[in-house]
Motif scaffolding. Structure first.
Motif, short mmCIF file in Angstrom:
data_model
loop_
_atom_site.label_atom_id
_atom_site.label_comp_id
_atom_site.label_asym_id
_atom_site.label_seq_id
_atom_site.Cartn_x
_atom_site.Cartn_y
_atom_site.Cartn_z
N ALA A 5 -5.84 -0.05 5.59
CA ALA A 5 -4.95 -0.89 6.06
C ALA A 5 -5.48 -2.28 6.11
O ALA A 5 -4.74 -3.38 6.07
CB ALA A 5 -3.93 -0.42 7.02
N THR B 296 -1.05 6.22 4.13
CA THR B 296 -1.80 5.04 4.17
C THR B 296 -1.44 4.13 3.04
O THR B 296 -1.64 2.83 3.44
CB THR B 296 -3.10 5.74 4.20
N ASN C 267 0.24 -1.48 1.60
CA ASN C 267 1.36 -2.43 1.10
C ASN C 267 1.96 -3.42 2.05
O ASN C 267 2.25 -4.70 2.05
CB ASN C 267 2.28 -1.64 0.55
N SER C 268 2.17 -2.92 3.39
CA SER C 268 2.85 -3.41 4.64
C SER C 268 1.96 -4.62 5.03
O SER C 268 2.38 -5.59 5.42
CB SER C 268 3.28 -2.39 5.59
N ALA C 269 0.78 -4.38 5.01
CA ALA C 269 -0.38 -5.12 5.56
C ALA C 269 -0.38 -6.42 4.47
O ALA C 269 -1.18 -7.37 4.96
CB ALA C 269 -1.76 -4.58 5.76
N GLY C 270 0.15 -6.23 3.26
CA GLY C 270 -0.04 -7.37 2.35
C GLY C 270 -0.95 -7.08 1.18
O GLY C 270 -1.29 -7.97 0.28
N ALA D 228 -4.77 -5.95 4.60
CA ALA D 228 -4.54 -6.92 5.25
C ALA D 228 -5.39 -8.13 4.82
O ALA D 228 -5.11 -9.49 4.84
CB ALA D 228 -4.69 -6.66 6.63
N GLN E 267 -2.35 -4.29 -2.10
CA GLN E 267 -1.77 -3.21 -3.26
C GLN E 267 -2.45 -2.15 -3.01
O GLN E 267 -3.56 -1.84 -2.36
CB GLN E 267 -2.13 -4.10 -4.48
N SER E 268 -1.97 -0.91 -3.16
CA SER E 268 -2.45 0.27 -3.26
C SER E 268 -2.21 1.08 -4.35
O SER E 268 -1.40 0.80 -5.35
CB SER E 268 -1.92 1.08 -2.09
N ASP F 228 1.62 3.12 2.15
CA ASP F 228 2.55 2.32 2.68
C ASP F 228 1.86 1.40 3.70
O ASP F 228 2.32 0.22 3.72
CB ASP F 228 3.69 3.10 3.39
N ALA F 229 1.09 1.77 4.42
CA ALA F 229 0.38 0.77 5.50
C ALA F 229 -0.62 -0.40 4.57
O ALA F 229 -0.18 -1.46 5.27
CB ALA F 229 -0.60 1.56 6.39
#
Length: 246
Positions: free
Chosen positions: A25, A48, A53-56, A29, A58-59, A50-51
């Protein structure tokens, strides 16, 4: 940045929970594309991702046995195909089985050696061959190598091997502009550490640090992010991220 259009790309092993998730994560970020490795629990790995992606970031999920050189090579293949290359490898995956030396089952010892030593060797070998110049390799050890706590003998031995591997690999990559370091956390509030410990034992661990608390996964992730990004003059080191425990 790797170039003007592509973010730096990281592979984080053992990213499905605990420190690995926090690291993934945090690198997200930092704007990285993160290969989220898991061994068996896809649902946790998806959390993980999702975390990240949410932090900005790509996963991309990757799976495989870290002690299997073919499986690890395939993970690098996937990330190179998707993103063009790999810049950062953070190897957090490992297992910890505690016992007095005289009572440890050899099956448990062999499991730790395969995962912690062979796994670190396999991942480091692939990373050394395939990380792009200007990149970083970050392995994971443990402060118990230095603390020499009872019941940690076999586990500490496997992490001592990681320390040696890291220090030598840093020298072998001379001229590549790739840093190689190990992060050695102290007691950190993860399921791996807390499982099976009494509240009294946990409290005693807290008192060992001047800050009188356990580390949090985010504390460790902060150290990794520094080594993975701006810390280009830290190389061939064991970084004790442990709140001052001695």
């Amino acid at each position: 940045m790797s170039n003007n259009t592509t973010p730096r790309v990281a592979l984080v092993t053992g990213a499905s929970g605990g420190i690995g998730r926090a690291v993934a994560a945090r690198l997200g970020a930092e704007g990285m594309a993160v290969g989220v490795h898991y061994a068996g629990n896809r649902e946790r790995a998806e959390a993980t991702a999702d975390a990240v992606n949410s932090a900005g970031g790509q996963s991309h999920l990757v799976s495989g046995d870290i002690a299997d050189e073919n499986a690890v090579s395939t993970m690098f293949d996937e990330l190179e195909s998707r993103y063009g290359g790999v810049d950062v490898v953070v190897h957090t995956a490992g297992i910890m089985l505690l016992s007095p030396l005289t009572e440890l089952a050899f099956d448990d010892f062999d499991r730790m050696v395969r995962t912690n030593v062979r796994g670190a060797f396999v991942v480091s070998q692939q990373a050394a061959r395939r990380v792009r110049d200007g990149g970083a390799i970050v392995n994971f050890s443990s402060s118990v190598v230095k603390l020499a706590l009872p019941n940690y003998g076999a586990y500490a031995a496997t992490k001592g091997a990681v320390d040696a591997l890291t220090l030598i690999l840093a020298k072998e990559l001379r001229g590549r502009d790739i840093t190689v370091n190990t992060v050695a956390p102290g007691p950190t509030a993860t399921p791996l550490f807390l499982d099976g410990k009494s509240s009294e034992a946990v409290d005693a661990m807290k008192k060992m640090t001047p800050l009188e608390r356990l580390g949090e996964p985010e504390d460790i992730a902060e150290t990794v992010a520094h080594l993975a990004g701006p810390a280009r003059w830290i190389n061939g080191q064991i970084v004790y991220a442990n709140g001052g425990i001695i």
